[in-house]
Scaffold this active site. Structure first.
Site, PDB file in Angstrom:
ATOM      1  CG  ASP A  67      -1.737   1.236   1.375  1.00 17.00           C
ATOM      2  OD1 ASP A  67      -2.583   1.492   0.515  1.00 17.00           O
ATOM      3  OD2 ASP A  67      -1.518   1.977   2.359  1.00 17.00           O
ATOM      4  CD  GLU A 139      -3.550  -2.155  -0.785  1.00 18.47           C
ATOM      5  OE1 GLU A 139      -3.750  -0.930  -0.872  1.00 18.47           O
ATOM      6  OE2 GLU A 139      -3.880  -2.822   0.221  1.00 18.47           O
TER       7      GLU A 139
END
Length: 254
Positions: A67, A139
């Site tokens: 992320d 992610e």
């Protein structure tokens, strides 16, 4: 890997049922030096909840790292490509690119769902198709590529994966036109064009208010309200951009 985090390739292979990941690796366009990182990126915590004897780590830490890496890559790309754009526009466009719905769509494009290792319970609940799981796994994949190959490898992967979305933004320009941006996003994903429909008009002639619905073929995307049809269409497009579906509407070409 960072100190204290140990990957057991044999245990990871067992979790994947011994399945090879060559096809997925070719789809990703990235070959891992440490294949155990790819397997860990695909390991959902629900599997470990049902198999506590396995001394493995889920993909959540990789998700956390991915992320942050994704935010950095996209922020720098937008900063470099749009020197005249203000902070507000840069922040809004970045949020469109890194939101879970976008990442879940990309995960579907790469076929990640069939490779995720899930617990039997969540697997039976169509966990492989859940946008939250798909987006977070994507992610984690970025985090794994970053650890394995560094920021350069992660950047090349991310920018290649998001090429269509970045092209749509380039066409729209930094002076934000939500209708154009929505149209390009829909065309790049589904080869379909959104349409706008006035569903309500109210108020006296000198102070009319309009409600407009934007649709993508058979799917209602969002509504907007304004003192003109044009203003209502713009607000509907902005709302649609924040909630684009990850699955193509019926009849759309993928």
């Amino acid at each position: 890997m960072t100190a204290g985090v140990v990957l057991d390739p044999a245990a990871l292979s067992r979790a994947h049922g011994g399945r090879r990941l060559d096809v997925l690796t070719r789809r990703l366009g990235y070959r891992f030096e440490n294949a155990a990182l790819l397997r860990q990126a695909l390991l959902h915590r629900s599997y470990l909840n049902e198999n506590p004897h396995e001394l493995l780590e889920s993909n959540e830490r990789l998700e956390f790292l991915g992320d942050a890496v994704l935010d950095q890559i996209i922020s720098r790309r937008l900063y470099d490509d749009y020197p005249a754009a203000g902070e507000g526009w840069l922040t809004e466009v970045r949020s469109l690119l890194v939101r879970n719905e976008t990442l879940a769509f990309l995960a579907e494009q790469y076929g990640l769902g069939s490779y995720i290792v899930l617990g039997k319970g969540i697997d039976a609940q169509n966990g492989r198709e859940q946008p939250a799981i798909l987006g977070r796994t994507f992610e984690a994949l970025i985090g794994a590529i970053y650890i394995d190959g560094g920021i350069g490898s992660a950047r090349r992967f991310v920018l290649r994966a998001l090429a269509a979305e970045l092209d749509a933004i380039a066409i729209a320009g930094f002076e934000r036109d939500p209708k154009t941006l929505l149209q390009e996003a829909c065309q790049s994903r589904w080869h379909a064009t959104p349409t706008y429909h006035t569903i309500d008009e109210r108020g006296p002639a000198h102070a009319r208010e309009f409600t407009v619905l934007v649709r993508l073929q058979d799917r209602d995307l969002a509504t907007g309200e304004g003192k003109s049809k044009q203003a209502a269409e713009k607000l509907a497009a902005e709302a649609a951009l924040r909630s684009l579906p990850t699955a193509a509407p019926a009849g759309a070409q993928g």
